[in-house]
Motif scaffolding. Sequence first.
Motif, PDB file in Angstrom:
ATOM      1  N   ILE A  35       2.869   8.792  -2.870  1.00 41.68           N
ATOM      2  CA  ILE A  35       2.427   7.560  -2.203  1.00 41.68           C
ATOM      3  C   ILE A  35       2.627   6.356  -3.113  1.00 41.68           C
ATOM      4  O   ILE A  35       2.890   5.247  -2.657  1.00 41.68           O
ATOM      5  CB  ILE A  35       0.957   7.670  -1.738  1.00 41.68           C
ATOM      6  CG1 ILE A  35       0.660   6.545  -0.731  1.00 41.68           C
ATOM      7  CG2 ILE A  35      -0.024   7.647  -2.897  1.00 41.68           C
ATOM      8  CD1 ILE A  35      -0.634   6.706   0.021  1.00 41.68           C
ATOM      9  N   GLN A  36       2.551   6.562  -4.425  1.00 37.65           N
ATOM     10  CA  GLN A  36       2.825   5.475  -5.370  1.00 37.65           C
ATOM     11  C   GLN A  36       4.318   5.148  -5.400  1.00 37.65           C
ATOM     12  O   GLN A  36       4.712   3.979  -5.390  1.00 37.65           O
ATOM     13  CB  GLN A  36       2.314   5.863  -6.753  1.00 37.65           C
ATOM     14  CG  GLN A  36       0.800   6.051  -6.808  1.00 37.65           C
ATOM     15  CD  GLN A  36       0.349   6.973  -7.921  1.00 37.65           C
ATOM     16  OE1 GLN A  36       1.108   7.274  -8.843  1.00 37.65           O
ATOM     17  NE2 GLN A  36      -0.895   7.428  -7.847  1.00 37.65           N
ATOM     18  N   GLY A  58      -3.525   9.935  -4.242  1.00 37.92           N
ATOM     19  CA  GLY A  58      -3.205   9.002  -5.315  1.00 37.92           C
ATOM     20  C   GLY A  58      -3.145   7.557  -4.886  1.00 37.92           C
ATOM     21  O   GLY A  58      -2.530   6.723  -5.544  1.00 37.92           O
ATOM     22  N   LYS A  59      -3.815   7.200  -3.782  1.00 38.56           N
ATOM     23  CA  LYS A  59      -3.691   5.841  -3.265  1.00 38.56           C
ATOM     24  C   LYS A  59      -4.425   4.816  -4.114  1.00 38.56           C
ATOM     25  O   LYS A  59      -4.072   3.627  -4.079  1.00 38.56           O
ATOM     26  CB  LYS A  59      -4.149   5.767  -1.811  1.00 38.56           C
ATOM     27  CG  LYS A  59      -5.562   6.202  -1.553  1.00 38.56           C
ATOM     28  CD  LYS A  59      -5.860   6.184  -0.056  1.00 38.56           C
ATOM     29  CE  LYS A  59      -7.169   6.849   0.277  1.00 38.56           C
ATOM     30  NZ  LYS A  59      -8.328   6.257  -0.396  1.00 38.56           N
ATOM     31  N   PHE A 193      -5.425   0.707   3.191  1.00 41.59           N
ATOM     32  CA  PHE A 193      -5.195   2.147   3.056  1.00 41.59           C
ATOM     33  C   PHE A 193      -6.228   2.888   3.889  1.00 41.59           C
ATOM     34  O   PHE A 193      -7.426   2.589   3.832  1.00 41.59           O
ATOM     35  CB  PHE A 193      -5.285   2.578   1.593  1.00 41.59           C
ATOM     36  CG  PHE A 193      -4.128   2.099   0.762  1.00 41.59           C
ATOM     37  CD1 PHE A 193      -3.029   2.925   0.532  1.00 41.59           C
ATOM     38  CD2 PHE A 193      -4.127   0.823   0.229  1.00 41.59           C
ATOM     39  CE1 PHE A 193      -1.963   2.477  -0.225  1.00 41.59           C
ATOM     40  CE2 PHE A 193      -3.057   0.364  -0.532  1.00 41.59           C
ATOM     41  CZ  PHE A 193      -1.971   1.203  -0.758  1.00 41.59           C
ATOM     42  N   SER A 194      -5.755   3.845   4.667  1.00 39.86           N
ATOM     43  CA  SER A 194      -6.636   4.559   5.578  1.00 39.86           C
ATOM     44  C   SER A 194      -6.014   5.905   5.913  1.00 39.86           C
ATOM     45  O   SER A 194      -4.787   6.032   5.980  1.00 39.86           O
ATOM     46  CB  SER A 194      -6.832   3.740   6.861  1.00 39.86           C
ATOM     47  OG  SER A 194      -7.741   4.365   7.742  1.00 39.86           O
ATOM     48  N   GLU A 214       4.948  -0.080   6.377  1.00 39.76           N
ATOM     49  CA  GLU A 214       4.095   1.079   6.626  1.00 39.76           C
ATOM     50  C   GLU A 214       4.614   2.286   5.859  1.00 39.76           C
ATOM     51  O   GLU A 214       5.806   2.570   5.862  1.00 39.76           O
ATOM     52  CB  GLU A 214       4.035   1.385   8.118  1.00 39.76           C
ATOM     53  CG  GLU A 214       3.349   0.295   8.933  1.00 39.76           C
ATOM     54  CD  GLU A 214       3.041   0.744  10.360  1.00 39.76           C
ATOM     55  OE1 GLU A 214       2.831   1.960  10.560  1.00 39.76           O
ATOM     56  OE2 GLU A 214       3.028  -0.115  11.260  1.00 39.76           O
ATOM     57  N   HIS A 215       3.699   2.963   5.196  1.00 44.26           N
ATOM     58  CA  HIS A 215       4.030   4.188   4.484  1.00 44.26           C
ATOM     59  C   HIS A 215       3.003   5.250   4.861  1.00 44.26           C
ATOM     60  O   HIS A 215       1.797   5.000   4.807  1.00 44.26           O
ATOM     61  CB  HIS A 215       4.003   3.985   2.970  1.00 44.26           C
ATOM     62  CG  HIS A 215       5.078   3.067   2.469  1.00 44.26           C
ATOM     63  ND1 HIS A 215       6.387   3.463   2.350  1.00 44.26           N
ATOM     64  CD2 HIS A 215       5.030   1.777   2.074  1.00 44.26           C
ATOM     65  CE1 HIS A 215       7.111   2.451   1.878  1.00 44.26           C
ATOM     66  NE2 HIS A 215       6.314   1.416   1.706  1.00 44.26           N
ATOM     67  N   SER A 216       3.472   6.420   5.228  1.00 44.25           N
ATOM     68  CA  SER A 216       2.581   7.521   5.571  1.00 44.25           C
ATOM     69  C   SER A 216       2.958   8.736   4.733  1.00 44.25           C
ATOM     70  O   SER A 216       4.060   9.267   4.861  1.00 44.25           O
ATOM     71  CB  SER A 216       2.690   7.853   7.063  1.00 44.25           C
ATOM     72  OG  SER A 216       1.783   8.880   7.412  1.00 44.25           O
TER      73      SER A 216
END
Length: 471
Positions: A35-36, A58-59, A193-194, A214-216
């Motif tokens: 996620i990073q 790791g958000k 972040f959710s 957007e990143h998932s």
Amino acid sequence: MTAAPAQTPSFADLGVPSDLVDALIAADRPTPFPIQTATLPSTLAGRDVLGRGKTGSGKTLAFAIPLVARLAAGGNARRPGQPTGLVLAPTRELATQIANVITPLARAAGLTVTTVFGGVSQRPQEQAFRAGVDIVVACPGRLEDLIGQKIVRLDRVLITVLDEADHMADLGFLPGVTRILSLTPQGGQRMLFSATLDNGVDKLAKRFLSSPVEHSIDSAESPVPDMTHHVFEAATPDDKKDLVHALASGSGKRILFSRTKHQAKRLARQLTASGIPAVDLQGNLSQNARDRNLAALTEGSVKVLVATDVAARGVHVDGIDLVVHMDPPADHKAYLHRSGRTARAGASGDVVTLMTPDQRSDVKQLLRRAGIQARPQLVTPASAEVVALIGERAEHVAPRPGGPGSGNEPAPGSTGGGTSQGANARRKRAARGQGGGQGRGGQGQGRGGQPRGQGGGQRRGGQSQRRSASR
């Protein structure tokens, strides 16, 4: 010819300033998580980001790094009561842990950080604002109080982060969050972040994020490869109490989830009296007591935390080997978030749900909605499936109050069934002479295979010891 696998980029490759790279290495975080890697190019460039990732992905660092890097690069003079960075979090525990992640980075960049939440004296927070602070990590309620008292203003906030927005919604905080975000400048960078986008989180994102990237990285419902799920059925309530004490007795760190504050407090006391040092985390504790108890678990002076759902989200303690649901959670979301306290950031872990025969239907529906496959097993504390999870027991553990025997007598070993990857890893480790139990009877999701590091224990307990094993 087979192409070589792509090499994971370093933080420096992603554009992180060298002073922050050094701080990350010093904190034993030399390599970015997915996620990073996915979000940093966008966030370091100043883009708004909507990040979705399950707990443990790791958000926190994913937003902490750009928050510090961009504020440091801006060179804005520090002013009393006017922070330039703001992070909103749903709980005091999460706010504290976010600040703990940000602070080493901020220190390396010459920035200051403070936390703002209720349940503690307001005076230190006032003093921090009067002295001037760059980054504020806050819970909405207390922050609104300070804004109303004109102790803090948000008109110079350049970067705003909203963490665990879905939990904010669950707790009814979105109206306050909306009011706070409305006080920050429109042109500022915003990161949200959710784990999910329900309960109004999607509307919040549409209103306050400008053309977000957007990143998932894995949905909240996706299984964790290194998490093994078990469902243990106890024939009677007394048998279930014995199972709870047995599962609490291992050498690794573990969290036992309780439905009520009273039960959490009582069980922590009972475990400690029986020779298993334990602390509780529940809503009746003062903030200082919560901090002390979490610190005791983090530092390893106790290995057992008995908690209500206040710890289901936002409590990040490294090295939790086992999560035990002493009763089936209320819903599948609670199950996933509680379970997410283990198998974090690439580590492995186990999750046990305890039930009695009358709860079979509820547990079946719960697991189906959570996307978990695990076959219920009728067990006692002496069952191989239970003993395999306990690992090395502390010596001279006293019996559970009211229960027979000490549970310290060794018994002949037995080989558990099961074909999970975790069991295979333990057998390989045992073959190398590193100890380890001989298998785990649970069927369920396979473990991704990282060894536990603690080593398993000697198998104990025959049928004659069914109630005394490991209390």
